[in-house]
Design an enzyme around this catalytic site. Structure first.
Site, PDB file in Angstrom:
ATOM      1  N   LYS A 215       0.844  -1.197   0.000  1.00  0.00           N
ATOM      2  CA  LYS A 215       0.000   0.000   0.000  1.00  0.00           C
ATOM      3  C   LYS A 215       0.879   1.246   0.000  1.00  0.00           C
ATOM      4  O   LYS A 215       1.585   1.506   0.966  1.00  0.00           O
ATOM      5  CB  LYS A 215      -0.906   0.055   1.236  1.00  0.00           C
ATOM      6  CG  LYS A 215      -1.922   1.212   1.164  1.00  0.00           C
ATOM      7  CD  LYS A 215      -2.547   1.551   2.517  1.00  0.00           C
ATOM      8  CE  LYS A 215      -1.764   2.602   3.246  1.00  0.00           C
ATOM      9  NZ  LYS A 215      -1.827   3.942   2.592  1.00  0.00           N
ATOM     10  N   GLY A 268       6.621   4.500   9.009  1.00  0.00           N
ATOM     11  CA  GLY A 268       5.718   5.607   9.319  1.00  0.00           C
ATOM     12  C   GLY A 268       5.865   6.024  10.770  1.00  0.00           C
ATOM     13  O   GLY A 268       6.905   5.831  11.393  1.00  0.00           O
ATOM     14  N   SER A 269       4.785   6.555  11.315  1.00  0.00           N
ATOM     15  CA  SER A 269       4.827   7.095  12.671  1.00  0.00           C
ATOM     16  C   SER A 269       4.865   5.975  13.710  1.00  0.00           C
ATOM     17  O   SER A 269       4.390   4.860  13.477  1.00  0.00           O
ATOM     18  CB  SER A 269       3.607   7.980  12.926  1.00  0.00           C
ATOM     19  OG  SER A 269       2.436   7.187  13.060  1.00  0.00           O
ATOM     20  N   THR A 270       5.413   6.294  14.870  1.00  0.00           N
ATOM     21  CA  THR A 270       5.482   5.316  15.953  1.00  0.00           C
ATOM     22  C   THR A 270       4.093   4.912  16.421  1.00  0.00           C
ATOM     23  O   THR A 270       3.841   3.724  16.678  1.00  0.00           O
ATOM     24  CB  THR A 270       6.304   5.888  17.116  1.00  0.00           C
ATOM     25  OG1 THR A 270       7.646   6.130  16.669  1.00  0.00           O
ATOM     26  CG2 THR A 270       6.339   4.931  18.294  1.00  0.00           C
ATOM     27  N   ALA A 271       3.179   5.870  16.516  1.00  0.00           N
ATOM     28  CA  ALA A 271       1.822   5.562  16.976  1.00  0.00           C
ATOM     29  C   ALA A 271       1.146   4.554  16.052  1.00  0.00           C
ATOM     30  O   ALA A 271       0.529   3.581  16.508  1.00  0.00           O
ATOM     31  CB  ALA A 271       0.998   6.844  17.073  1.00  0.00           C
ATOM     32  N   THR A 272       1.261   4.765  14.743  1.00  0.00           N
ATOM     33  CA  THR A 272       0.661   3.832  13.792  1.00  0.00           C
ATOM     34  C   THR A 272       1.388   2.502  13.824  1.00  0.00           C
ATOM     35  O   THR A 272       0.763   1.439  13.711  1.00  0.00           O
ATOM     36  CB  THR A 272       0.687   4.423  12.372  1.00  0.00           C
ATOM     37  OG1 THR A 272       0.004   5.678  12.370  1.00  0.00           O
ATOM     38  CG2 THR A 272       0.008   3.493  11.383  1.00  0.00           C
ATOM     39  N   GLY A 273       2.702   2.530  13.998  1.00  0.00           N
ATOM     40  CA  GLY A 273       3.465   1.296  14.091  1.00  0.00           C
ATOM     41  C   GLY A 273       3.031   0.425  15.258  1.00  0.00           C
ATOM     42  O   GLY A 273       2.924  -0.797  15.129  1.00  0.00           O
ATOM     43  N   GLU A 290       9.841   0.558  10.740  1.00  0.00           N
ATOM     44  CA  GLU A 290      10.804   1.660  10.702  1.00  0.00           C
ATOM     45  C   GLU A 290      10.015   2.910  11.025  1.00  0.00           C
ATOM     46  O   GLU A 290       9.205   3.376  10.220  1.00  0.00           O
ATOM     47  CB  GLU A 290      11.467   1.741   9.323  1.00  0.00           C
ATOM     48  CG  GLU A 290      12.753   2.525   9.325  1.00  0.00           C
ATOM     49  CD  GLU A 290      12.543   3.990   9.006  1.00  0.00           C
ATOM     50  OE1 GLU A 290      12.511   4.783   9.963  1.00  0.00           O
ATOM     51  OE2 GLU A 290      12.400   4.324   7.831  1.00  0.00           O
ATOM     52  N   CYS A 324      12.744  10.645   8.638  1.00  0.00           N
ATOM     53  CA  CYS A 324      12.630  10.078   9.983  1.00  0.00           C
ATOM     54  C   CYS A 324      13.945  10.190  10.748  1.00  0.00           C
ATOM     55  O   CYS A 324      13.950  10.298  11.973  1.00  0.00           O
ATOM     56  CB  CYS A 324      12.176   8.631   9.907  1.00  0.00           C
ATOM     57  SG  CYS A 324      13.171   7.608   8.807  1.00  0.00           S
ATOM     58  N   GLU A 421       8.788  14.507  17.746  1.00  0.00           N
ATOM     59  CA  GLU A 421       9.148  14.537  16.331  1.00  0.00           C
ATOM     60  C   GLU A 421       8.251  15.528  15.589  1.00  0.00           C
ATOM     61  O   GLU A 421       7.032  15.404  15.590  1.00  0.00           O
ATOM     62  CB  GLU A 421       9.005  13.148  15.711  1.00  0.00           C
ATOM     63  CG  GLU A 421       9.460  13.100  14.259  1.00  0.00           C
ATOM     64  CD  GLU A 421       9.362  11.710  13.655  1.00  0.00           C
ATOM     65  OE1 GLU A 421      10.264  11.336  12.890  1.00  0.00           O
ATOM     66  OE2 GLU A 421       8.370  11.015  13.939  1.00  0.00           O
TER      67      GLU A 421
END
Length: 518
Positions: A215, A268-273, A290, A324, A421
């Site tokens: 995606k 992507g972002s840590t929250a989404t990860g 990552e 990042c 960030e």
């Protein structure tokens, strides 16, 4: 973001503010696009499944806009859960019943290398598509394309690294291990480096014998779709690479929970990860993440200050600061602080920000309106917290998502602009006196993606590198990537590695075989 989903039961036109949003019951599978530099090409708009561009099942589309002009480029089809199912089934069929995972690895390497050559043939067009879609300066985009091509070629030549070992367990048994592919790999890439991240995900998965459903970011799907025009020509069979454009809450969610997907790779972002990690746990998928960073860039008084300033600029303003690994926290030894700040401010104010197709532009547009607004909100936070705005902090112009390079001084380690960030061209500068002090300051973060060290004292550099909690440490350089050098983070910056042998290991599993001898 300005990409919006529309129901396509019939052709329709809608307006949101000054933006016209169109929906087509039969959107063509490619549309002509004329680039600002005069180049023209056919942009694929469909999903890519089984080596064919196809419409989404619900015929929904979303708008893609240019960050530098805020004008529509085109619409592309929006994938949903049923499209993910089709793509995963195609990938699963190609893995289980196809020959991709079973052939001589050299043949996979040849196909990957051929893909790189086809991209190389269209390198300038690919860079222009990135610049149009992402807003980055054309010089940056050319660098991305070359890095992507280099990584595909490097991975193609790494087939001899996918091996096991013979284990000495005495003369009664023959014991060995082998590395095998996982199966269908779901991959989700970000909008800051669309084509480069495509290559970082696709290459190690394919060379190790896996199949992929990827995606792209909804803000920047164009280059990922365009390079799929080369897949069949490169000799990659149907079902091995599948691309489903769409939104994270639908396509990303479906991939991370799908029972046939054996691995998820996300940038992507840590929250989404964290959210994807939880989803993947439900089916025990292998996972690489990552994620974010708040990387320290450390300058000693004995450093070449001109070189350190140049590396600091590359570290924070490259790619409009949407990196990042950005060196967003600069720490300067106290005796060199004033001189460094003066040089960095002067150099920052000379950087050209604007039209990304202008060859003299260093910093292009931020990729989305949301990101521009987020950066500007952090500028306000920094001022409210009492930091000194040394330069920048303003939107540039009224059209396009541009912001001036921004430096904050007089910061404390508990300020949000130091801790969080920002993901833009905003940097903080602090003083330090001793090696121990800068180690403590640099490591005072949940992240651990990268770090920079600038000094002529190699002993200090190595000692400091050993003490920093960072997956990558650059000495007298910054944002300096190589296909054979692994990249990834500690802590909240992620799990696993991109590039290098480590990336191949992320896409394989170990089988042990033990045979009793007569």
């Amino acid at each position: 973001m300005f990409a919006r989903s529309l129901s396509c039961a019939k052709s329709a036109t809608a307006h949101v503010g000054k933006y016209q949003l169109r929906c087509f019951s039969h959107l063509p599978l490619s549309v002509p696009v004329k680039l600002p530099n005069g180049m023209e090409y056919e942009q694929p708009t469909g999903l890519f499944i089984n080596n064919r561009f196809v419409p989404s099942q619900q015929h929904k589309t979303f708008e893609v806009i240019s960050p530098s002009t805020e004008e529509e480029i085109c619409h592309v089809y929006e994938g949903r859960e049923e499209d993910v199912d089709l793509a995963v089934d195609a990938a699963d069929e190609a893995f289980r019943n196809g020959w991709w995972s079973k052939i001589d690895p050299q043949e996979r390497g040849k196909a990957l290398y051929r893909l790189a050559e086809l991209m190389e043939r269209d390198a300038e067009l690919l860079a222009s598509i990135e610049t149009l879609d992402n807003g980055k300066a054309i010089a940056n985009a050319r660098g991305d394309v070359q890095l992507a091509i280099s990584y595909l070629k490097s991975s193609a030549g790494a087939v001899d690294k996918i091996d096991g070992r013979v284990i000495n367990t005495g003369d009664t048994h023959f014991s060995y291990t082998k590395r095998e592919p996982l199966g269908v790999c779901g991959q989700v890439i970000p909008w800051n480096f669309p084509l480069l991240m495509w290559s970082w995900k696709i290459a190690p998965a394919l060379v190790t014998g896996n199949t992929v459903v990827l995606k792209p970011a909804e803000a920047t799907p164009l280059s990922a779709l365009y390079v799929c025009k080369f897949v069949a020509e490169a000799g990659i069979p149907p079902g091995v690479i599948n691309i489903v454009s769409g939104f994270g809450k639908i396509v990303g969610e479906s991939l991370s929970t799908h029972p046939k997907v054996k691995k998820i790779a996300f940038t992507g972002s840590t929250a989404t990860g964290i959210h994807i990690y939880r989803n993947a746990a439900s089916t025990l998928k292998k996972i690489t993440l990552e994620l974010g960073g708040k990387s320290p860039n450390i300058v000693f008084a004995d450093a070449d200050l001109e070189g350190a300033v140049n590396n600091a600029i590359l570290g924070i303003y490259y790619n409009s600061g949407e990196v990042c690994a950005s060196g967003s926290r600069i720490y300067v030894e106290e005796s060199a602080y004033d001189a460094f700040v003066d040089k960095l401010r002067a150099a920052s104010e000379k950087l050209k920000v604007g039209d990304p197709f202008d060859e003299t532009t260093f910093q292009g547009a931020q990729t989305t309106q949301n990101q521009l607004s987020k950066i500007l909100s952090y500028v306000d936070v920094g001022k409210q917290e009492g930091a000194t705005l040394i330069t920048g902090g303003e939107r540039l112009g009224n059209k396009g998502f541009f912001i001036r390079p921004t430096i904050f001084g007089d910061v404390t380690e508990d300020m949000r602009i130091v801790k969080e960030e920002i993901f833009g061209p905003v940097v903080t500068i602090s003083k330090f006196k001793t090696l121990d002090q800068v180690v403590e300051m640099a490591n005072d973060t949940e992240y651990g993606l990268a770090a920079g060290i600038h000094t002529t004292n190699l002993n200090n550099a190595i000692k400091l590198a050993d003490r920093l909690k960072s997956g990558s440490v650059w000495i007298n350089t910054y944002n300096d990537f190589h296909p054979n050098v692994p990249f990834g983070g500690f802590g909240a910056s992620g799990i696993g590695r991109e590039m290098g042998i480590e990336a191949l290991q992320n896409y394989t599993q170990v089988k042990a075989v033990r045979a009793k001898l007569e």
